[in-house]
Design a protein around this motif. Sequence first.
Motif, PDB file in Angstrom:
ATOM      1  N   ALA A  48       0.576  -0.995   0.249  1.00 23.65           N
ATOM      2  CA  ALA A  48       0.567  -0.103  -0.732  1.00 23.65           C
ATOM      3  C   ALA A  48       0.479   1.004  -0.546  1.00 23.65           C
ATOM      4  O   ALA A  48       0.427   2.351  -0.388  1.00 23.65           O
ATOM      5  CB  ALA A  48      -0.725   0.072   0.853  1.00 23.65           C
ATOM      6  N   SER A  49       2.262   0.991   0.610  1.00 27.66           N
ATOM      7  CA  SER A  49       3.273   2.244   0.617  1.00 27.66           C
ATOM      8  C   SER A  49       3.286   2.887  -0.478  1.00 27.66           C
ATOM      9  O   SER A  49       3.903   4.041  -0.563  1.00 27.66           O
ATOM     10  CB  SER A  49       4.189   1.686   1.701  1.00 27.66           C
ATOM     11  N   MET A  50       3.042   2.106  -1.898  1.00 33.47           N
ATOM     12  CA  MET A  50       4.186   2.219  -2.944  1.00 33.47           C
ATOM     13  C   MET A  50       3.054   3.079  -3.791  1.00 33.47           C
ATOM     14  O   MET A  50       2.848   3.402  -5.326  1.00 33.47           O
ATOM     15  CB  MET A  50       4.216   1.345  -3.863  1.00 33.47           C
ATOM     16  N   THR A  51       1.348   2.934  -3.260  1.00 33.52           N
ATOM     17  CA  THR A  51       0.525   3.295  -4.072  1.00 33.52           C
ATOM     18  C   THR A  51       0.841   4.426  -5.166  1.00 33.52           C
ATOM     19  O   THR A  51       0.655   5.034  -6.469  1.00 33.52           O
ATOM     20  CB  THR A  51      -0.718   3.932  -3.811  1.00 33.52           C
ATOM     21  N   ASP A  52       0.843   5.592  -4.526  1.00 36.90           N
ATOM     22  CA  ASP A  52       1.272   7.521  -4.956  1.00 36.90           C
ATOM     23  C   ASP A  52       1.868   6.917  -6.436  1.00 36.90           C
ATOM     24  O   ASP A  52       1.732   7.448  -7.103  1.00 36.90           O
ATOM     25  CB  ASP A  52       1.968   8.229  -4.655  1.00 36.90           C
ATOM     26  N   ALA A  53       3.324   7.050  -6.034  1.00 39.02           N
ATOM     27  CA  ALA A  53       4.237   6.918  -7.286  1.00 39.02           C
ATOM     28  C   ALA A  53       4.007   5.568  -8.232  1.00 39.02           C
ATOM     29  O   ALA A  53       4.243   6.010  -9.416  1.00 39.02           O
ATOM     30  CB  ALA A  53       5.435   5.798  -6.386  1.00 39.02           C
ATOM     31  N   LEU A  54       3.400   4.027  -7.973  1.00 40.70           N
ATOM     32  CA  LEU A  54       3.027   3.672  -8.574  1.00 40.70           C
ATOM     33  C   LEU A  54       1.743   3.689  -9.774  1.00 40.70           C
ATOM     34  O   LEU A  54       1.928   3.674 -11.088  1.00 40.70           O
ATOM     35  CB  LEU A  54       2.689   1.680  -8.269  1.00 40.70           C
TER      36      LEU A  54
END
Length: 269
Positions: A48-54
Amino acid sequence: MFKKAKIGMVLSSILALTLVISGCGTATTDNTESQNAQTVELTVSAAASMTDALKEIQMAYETKYPNIKLNFNFGASGALQQQIEQGAPADLFLSAATKNMKALVDKQLIDANQQKNVLSNELVAVVSTDGQAVVEGFADLSNSNVKNIAIGIPESVPAGGYAKEALTSVNLWDSLQSKMVQAKDVRQVLQYVETGNSDVGFVYRTDALTSDKVKIAFAVDPNTYTSVEYPIGIVKATKHSKEAEDFYTYLQTQEALDVFIKYGFSVLK
């Protein structure tokens, strides 16, 4: 005269047959090109912590390769690991902890040669920008004005596991149990603090940077918890090996890494 007419008829027949064969060849070629242009959908199970970057990487990648559609399944790394173990469709796995990737490699669901630690992150404590709690370090968590402390479920949310390690290291885990509020993933922890349902929350620095409703109270001493590393890997069960390998490779390019850096991640050497 009859012979000439007969020869003419034969030539006409040959010409007609040639045109038919030629037409079939064109149709076959067109059909092949159509098949090649068909959209391939990749399912990417990601922390979930990669949401914005991905999501930003998704826009760039799909623009660059219009025949590829990326479908992201964001969640806690432990929960995503279990889904893959249970046969849920996934082409790639992007984890916020090496232990979850290792578990899938050990069960031969991901090839050890098709996974790599790419990024790192940092654990921080956040408070609401308009909250009343004054928190500058671990010791302040015991103060009476700190009523609730949000962390991810330690067993399935890597950030929660790291927070438990850190609090245990400073001998606060047991004494703070009555204040603990557990969340399904790190983004829910962030939401609890944003909405005032928790006074303090433990998230990654990258998560804290995505919200203007929270501020970093303090960075957790990295010596108190396991290093936060993000491995990426290709799931063996993928039905789109080439496309999965292409995206796996792309995530390691400078173009993709620059996006991760923009959102606060560090790149492992």
